[in-house]
Design a protein around this motif. Structure first.
Motif, PDB file in Angstrom:
ATOM      1  N   ALA A  16       0.816  -1.219   0.000  1.00 56.34           N
ATOM      2  CA  ALA A  16       0.000   0.000   0.000  1.00 56.34           C
ATOM      3  C   ALA A  16       0.852   1.272   0.000  1.00 56.34           C
ATOM      4  O   ALA A  16       0.313   2.367  -0.122  1.00 56.34           O
ATOM      5  CB  ALA A  16      -0.928   0.001   1.215  1.00 56.34           C
ATOM      6  N   TRP A  17       2.168   1.124   0.119  1.00 61.16           N
ATOM      7  CA  TRP A  17       3.045   2.304   0.130  1.00 61.16           C
ATOM      8  C   TRP A  17       3.062   2.967  -1.247  1.00 61.16           C
ATOM      9  O   TRP A  17       2.992   2.281  -2.277  1.00 61.16           O
ATOM     10  CB  TRP A  17       4.462   1.906   0.510  1.00 61.16           C
ATOM     11  N   PRO A  18       3.177   4.282  -1.321  1.00 63.57           N
ATOM     12  CA  PRO A  18       3.244   4.973  -2.622  1.00 63.57           C
ATOM     13  C   PRO A  18       4.382   4.468  -3.493  1.00 63.57           C
ATOM     14  O   PRO A  18       4.237   4.382  -4.724  1.00 63.57           O
ATOM     15  CB  PRO A  18       3.468   6.435  -2.218  1.00 63.57           C
ATOM     16  N   GLU A  19       5.514   4.113  -2.881  1.00 64.29           N
ATOM     17  CA  GLU A  19       6.667   3.644  -3.666  1.00 64.29           C
ATOM     18  C   GLU A  19       6.364   2.338  -4.387  1.00 64.29           C
ATOM     19  O   GLU A  19       6.943   2.058  -5.445  1.00 64.29           O
ATOM     20  CB  GLU A  19       7.886   3.457  -2.750  1.00 64.29           C
ATOM     21  N   ALA A  20       5.433   1.527  -3.831  1.00 64.43           N
ATOM     22  CA  ALA A  20       5.045   0.290  -4.503  1.00 64.43           C
ATOM     23  C   ALA A  20       4.238   0.610  -5.758  1.00 64.43           C
ATOM     24  O   ALA A  20       4.442   0.009  -6.819  1.00 64.43           O
ATOM     25  CB  ALA A  20       4.243  -0.600  -3.557  1.00 64.43           C
ATOM     26  N   ALA A  21       3.338   1.569  -5.640  1.00 64.42           N
ATOM     27  CA  ALA A  21       2.538   1.978  -6.799  1.00 64.42           C
ATOM     28  C   ALA A  21       3.411   2.604  -7.866  1.00 64.42           C
ATOM     29  O   ALA A  21       3.147   2.472  -9.071  1.00 64.42           O
ATOM     30  CB  ALA A  21       1.451   2.955  -6.353  1.00 64.42           C
ATOM     31  N   GLN A  22       4.470   3.272  -7.449  1.00 64.79           N
ATOM     32  CA  GLN A  22       5.380   3.933  -8.388  1.00 64.79           C
ATOM     33  C   GLN A  22       6.366   2.955  -9.024  1.00 64.79           C
ATOM     34  O   GLN A  22       7.069   3.320  -9.969  1.00 64.79           O
ATOM     35  CB  GLN A  22       6.161   5.030  -7.659  1.00 64.79           C
ATOM     36  N   GLY A  23       6.435   1.727  -8.509  1.00 65.57           N
ATOM     37  CA  GLY A  23       7.344   0.737  -9.065  1.00 65.57           C
ATOM     38  C   GLY A  23       8.724   0.726  -8.440  1.00 65.57           C
ATOM     39  O   GLY A  23       9.578  -0.084  -8.816  1.00 65.57           O
ATOM     40  N   ARG A  24       8.957   1.580  -7.486  1.00 68.56           N
ATOM     41  CA  ARG A  24      10.273   1.633  -6.844  1.00 68.56           C
ATOM     42  C   ARG A  24      10.419   0.573  -5.759  1.00 68.56           C
ATOM     43  O   ARG A  24      11.524   0.120  -5.463  1.00 68.56           O
ATOM     44  CB  ARG A  24      10.466   3.024  -6.231  1.00 68.56           C
TER      45      ARG A  24
END
Length: 280
Positions: A82-90
């Protein structure tokens, strides 16, 4: 984002004893761990057992280009996804047992780049087998900074003649330069373990200085230290027979005293023994 113990992102879920979970929350310790093996900026980094994400956050903050988090606990894997970095692919989250991971394939799936650093506060119940697997890994594995029980870290970094010198040290020094970066008391973790912990840093040796046949080296070291109070001519006798060797002749051919004991042998001497064993 706050990095304190009050951050719900860092405190969701209790540690599970069966998974060997002990969590770190101190920002300074987490940063020291993240950077113990060198700068992570722009690098692909593997983290095993991220739990509630304290070290994960530190690695991302220090600029890890691609962070691959392998977590066996669905509670924490779901939270990290659920972290933003997961959505961003990082941040790439993999739910599963780290002992069963095909690491080159996972790096490729996550669009990471080799050699990947491995930086982790390892669950105590899987730390040693994972370390052995990574020591035997190919060129996909780069620098490592691994939090272990202090005794395991000491066994990795040990030199000949020391109480902790054994199979792990022989394997580690065959492919890496090893040192202990720092130690931590039980109170640094939640819940506190029963022993001190330490971060071992392992940097790959140049290709020309590595010993490649780690399977042979491990067999020799395991046999030699399996009966460490015995002379080598006795502790290696059974292993020698598997290759039709005479233990005394094998040792003497490598310029090693058959009455010596395993803890006195240098890395070079273990390499000689392993090379002769493999060639027999």
């Amino acid at each position: 984002m706050s990095e304190t113990a009050n951050d719900p992102e860092l405190t969701q879920g209790r540690a599970r004893k069966a998974l060997g979970q002990h969590f770190l929350f101190d920002p300074d310790i987490l940063r020291r761990t993240a950077l113990a093996a060198g700068p992570v900026e722009g690098r692909t980094v593997i983290e095993v057992g991220p739990g509630p994400g304290g070290l994960t956050r530190a690695l991302l903050k220090e600029g890890a280009g691609k962070l691959i988090a392998v977590e066996a606990d669905p509670r924490f894997a779901e939270g990290l996804e659920a972290w933003p970095e997961a959505a961003q692919g990082r941040l790439h989250v993999h739910l599963g047992d780290a002992r069963k991971v095909d690491w080159p394939s996972l790096i490729a799936t996550a669009d990471g780049e080799a050699p990947a650093m491995i930086i982790a506060n390892l669950p105590y119940n899987v730390g040693t087998p994972l370390a052995v697997d990574w020591l035997k890994a190919g060129d996909w594995r780069g620098e490592m900074a691994l939090m272990f029980q202090k005794e395991v870290a000491e066994r990795l970094a040990a030199e000949p003649g020391s109480n902790h010198y054994g199979r792990l040290a022989v394997l580690a020094h065959a492919v890496c330069d090893v040192h202990i970066a720092f130690t931590l008391p039980p109170g640094a973790f939640r819940p506190p373990p029963k022993v001190d912990s330490a971060v071992a840093v392992l940097r790959p040796l140049p290709a020309e200085k590595r010993f490649e046949d780690l399977d042979a080296l491990e067999k020799v070291a395991a046999a030699a230290f399996g009966q460490r109070r015995k002379m080598l001519r006795a502790s290696l006798k059974a292993l020698a027979k598997t290759k039709g060797l005479d233990a005394i002749q094998w040792l003497e051919s490598c310029d090693i005293d058959p009455t010596a004991r395993a803890e006195t042998l240098t890395q070079a001497e273990f390499r000689k023994l392993a090379g002769a064993f493999a060639a027999a």
